[in-house]
Design an enzyme around this catalytic site. Structure first.
Site, PDB file in Angstrom:
ATOM      1  N   GLU A   1      -5.083  -1.608   7.485  1.00  0.00           N
ATOM      2  CA  GLU A   1      -3.979  -1.217   8.368  1.00  0.00           C
ATOM      3  C   GLU A   1      -4.172  -1.949   9.693  1.00  0.00           C
ATOM      4  O   GLU A   1      -5.297  -2.171  10.125  1.00  0.00           O
ATOM      5  CB  GLU A   1      -3.961   0.284   8.661  1.00  0.00           C
TER       6      GLU A   1
ATOM      7  N   TYR B   1      -6.651  -0.939  15.260  1.00  0.00           N
ATOM      8  CA  TYR B   1      -5.696  -0.525  16.291  1.00  0.00           C
ATOM      9  C   TYR B   1      -6.359  -0.747  17.658  1.00  0.00           C
ATOM     10  O   TYR B   1      -6.861  -1.821  17.926  1.00  0.00           O
ATOM     11  CB  TYR B   1      -5.261   0.922  16.053  1.00  0.00           C
TER      12      TYR B   1
ATOM     13  N   ASN C   1      -7.341   7.795   2.721  1.00  0.00           N
ATOM     14  CA  ASN C   1      -7.039   7.181   4.008  1.00  0.00           C
ATOM     15  C   ASN C   1      -7.926   7.747   5.109  1.00  0.00           C
ATOM     16  O   ASN C   1      -8.066   8.967   5.247  1.00  0.00           O
ATOM     17  CB  ASN C   1      -5.567   7.445   4.367  1.00  0.00           C
ATOM     18  N   GLU C   2      -8.563   6.861   5.884  1.00  0.00           N
ATOM     19  CA  GLU C   2      -9.323   7.229   7.090  1.00  0.00           C
ATOM     20  C   GLU C   2     -10.082   8.540   6.883  1.00  0.00           C
ATOM     21  O   GLU C   2      -9.829   9.537   7.569  1.00  0.00           O
ATOM     22  CB  GLU C   2      -8.367   7.311   8.283  1.00  0.00           C
TER      23      GLU C   2
ATOM     24  N   ARG D   1       0.866  -1.184   0.000  1.00  0.00           N
ATOM     25  CA  ARG D   1       0.000   0.000   0.000  1.00  0.00           C
ATOM     26  C   ARG D   1       0.897   1.226   0.000  1.00  0.00           C
ATOM     27  O   ARG D   1       1.713   1.416   0.909  1.00  0.00           O
ATOM     28  CB  ARG D   1      -0.909  -0.031   1.226  1.00  0.00           C
TER      29      ARG D   1
ATOM     30  N   HIS E   1      -9.354  -0.462   9.581  1.00  0.00           N
ATOM     31  CA  HIS E   1      -8.055  -0.288  10.227  1.00  0.00           C
ATOM     32  C   HIS E   1      -8.198  -0.729  11.681  1.00  0.00           C
ATOM     33  O   HIS E   1      -9.085  -0.258  12.395  1.00  0.00           O
ATOM     34  CB  HIS E   1      -7.601   1.161  10.139  1.00  0.00           C
TER      35      HIS E   1
ATOM     36  N   TRP F   1       0.839  -1.814   8.981  1.00  0.00           N
ATOM     37  CA  TRP F   1       1.433  -0.468   9.023  1.00  0.00           C
ATOM     38  C   TRP F   1       2.646  -0.529   9.948  1.00  0.00           C
ATOM     39  O   TRP F   1       2.512  -0.927  11.095  1.00  0.00           O
ATOM     40  CB  TRP F   1       0.430   0.554   9.545  1.00  0.00           C
TER      41      TRP F   1
END
Length: 448
Positions: free
Chosen positions: A250, A223, A154-155, A77, A221, A279
């Protein structure tokens, strides 16, 4: 009567297939089939890769891609800038990056990073602005549908007005399709990519239906929001149960907002056939330097996170399969490594006491990547060395799975510690990247 009924059903089935068949150009690149991403050859493709922050480290990209490939990835990416906060990355540079991905047989996921945290992050781009950028560089993307996936932004929303994501995403997809983009499109979730309000999850079906090509992939993503196995399996499982395509676009092993459960992320992705992109390769700052997979862009200095994602259980090296559009056939294993040696090729082996080397080359204007397959004869080898003569003006810039002596003219490549020993008829591979005209397909091999 039964025969007539069967014929009638067959005709109706055939008519239905005709009516719902995709347009003739659908096979030009990646497509979505239920929960699967399918490449242009009709083979399923599961992403196993990482992100590289090209827009901030442009001079590192060529070597980074070669190193990422050497560690087994099948995709990367690439962080680009659309001009609101970084860049803009011009079309000519996008072309160069795509060519470097192709040279390393990596599927290229291109993303515009400026949309990060829109609504909370000062200066962040809207999805409309991201689409403006993609249209401005369309010349670099047209014809690359077999190798490129377009990650719009992105996001694209923070936690403020995250519900606006649905309409904005539908509009962005519609504009890209109206502009003639036929790529598979990847869309990131709101809530800084983590979708803790479930806006993407609960509206994914309607977003996919709004794509006239039905060729949209959803990217979560993971996290700190995903710090338990239950949260991970529930989120990914709901997409799978709904028949919708999702990737973990991610994730990390730690983060400032909590400690994600990377083991469950990777194990669940492998069990369900879901792609993941970790990431990130190197160059993190702002207090998240621990997310670097290698120190200082040096592939010989894997961090604990890098070793985990590449070499650990359900990691890239063990689970990655190269896209069949690069000519290796469906499910081609990653490059040779200590834990993933290639299968032996005992048929028609060379004579005893010798080895052979076959060179395959992927070239573009100004550079090339060569893959060399070394095969032992009827006797086992303890070591080997391959000599390749480069044409005038060519030079080796990087090598993997071998040690190179020299960079121009007659270049000698010797085995490294883990791939020198080959059983009778066994094979291994190494590769090198270079600039200038590509070498031919012949090389000499000396056995040890």
């Amino acid at each position: 009567m039964r025969r007539l009924l069967w014929l009638g059903l067959a005709l109706l089935t055939g008519l239905a297939v005709f009516l719902v068949s995709p347009p003739a150009n659908a096979a030009a690149g990646f497509t979505v089939s239920g929960t699967q991403l399918v490449d242009a050859n009709g083979n399923p493709f599961v992403m196993r890769g990482v992100s590289h922050a090209h827009v901030w480290y442009q001079s590192r990209t060529q070597q980074a891609l070669a190193d990422i490939k050497a560690l087994g990835a099948n995709s990367v990416r690439i962080v680009l800038g659309s001009g609101q906060r970084w860049g803009p990355t011009p079309a000519a540079e996008v072309t160069t990056v795509i060519n470097q991905c192709k040279a390393n047989r990596l599927i290229c996921v291109l993303e515009a990073h400026d949309t990060t945290g829109y609504g909370e992050q000062a200066g962040a781009a809207t999805l409309d602005q991201a689409v403006d950028y993609w249209i401005s560089v369309k010349s670099a993307l047209a014809g690359q549908e077999r190798y490129v996936i377009l990650n719009i932004g992105n996001e694209p929303y923070g936690n403020t007005n995250a519900t606006g994501w649905t309409a904005a995403t539908k509009n962005a997809i519609a504009r890209l399709r109206a502009a003639g983009f036929e790529h598979s499109i990847m869309v990131d979730a709101p809530n800084w990519g983590q979708d803790w309000q479930f806006v993407m999850r609960d509206n994914a079906a309607s977003v996919l239906a709004a794509d006239p090509q039905r060729n949209t992939i959803f990217s979560i993503h993971m996290y700190g929001v995903f710090d338990t196995a239950a949260e991970i399996t529930d989120y990914l499982g709901r997409f799978r149960s709904a028949g919708l395509p999702v990737v973990v676009g991610e994730f990390g092993f730690d983060h400032s907002d909590g400690n994600p459960d990377e083991d469950t992320i990777m194990a669940t992705a492998q069990r369900l056939g879901i792609g993941y992109l970790g990431w990130s390769w190197s160059g993190n700052g702002g207090g998240v330097e621990y997310l670097d997979m290698v120190t200082g862009f040096d592939a010989t200095q894997l961090t604990s996170w890098g070793d985990r994602i590449f070499n650990g259980a359900d990691g890239i090296k063990a689970t990655s399969r190269e896209a069949s559009v690069f000519g290796g056939g469906p499910g081609t294993p990653p490059p040779a490594s200590p834990s993933n040696p290639p299968p032996a090729s005992p048929s028609n082996p060379p004579p005893a006491g010798v080895c052979s080397a076959a060179v395959s080359v992927n070239a573009w204007n100004g550079g090339f990547v060569a893959t060399v397959r070394v095969t032992a004869g009827a006797a086992a080898l303890r070591a080997w060395a391959v000599s390749v003569t480069l044409p005038a003006g060519a030079a080796v810039t990087s090598t993997w799975n071998a040690q190179a002596t020299g960079a121009t003219g007659a270049v000698r490549f010797a085995n490294v510690s883990y791939n020198g020993t080959l059983g009778a008829g066994g094979s291994t591979e190494f590769g090198f990247q270079g600039t200038g005209p590509a070498p031919g397909g012949t090389a000499s091999c000396a056995a040890g």
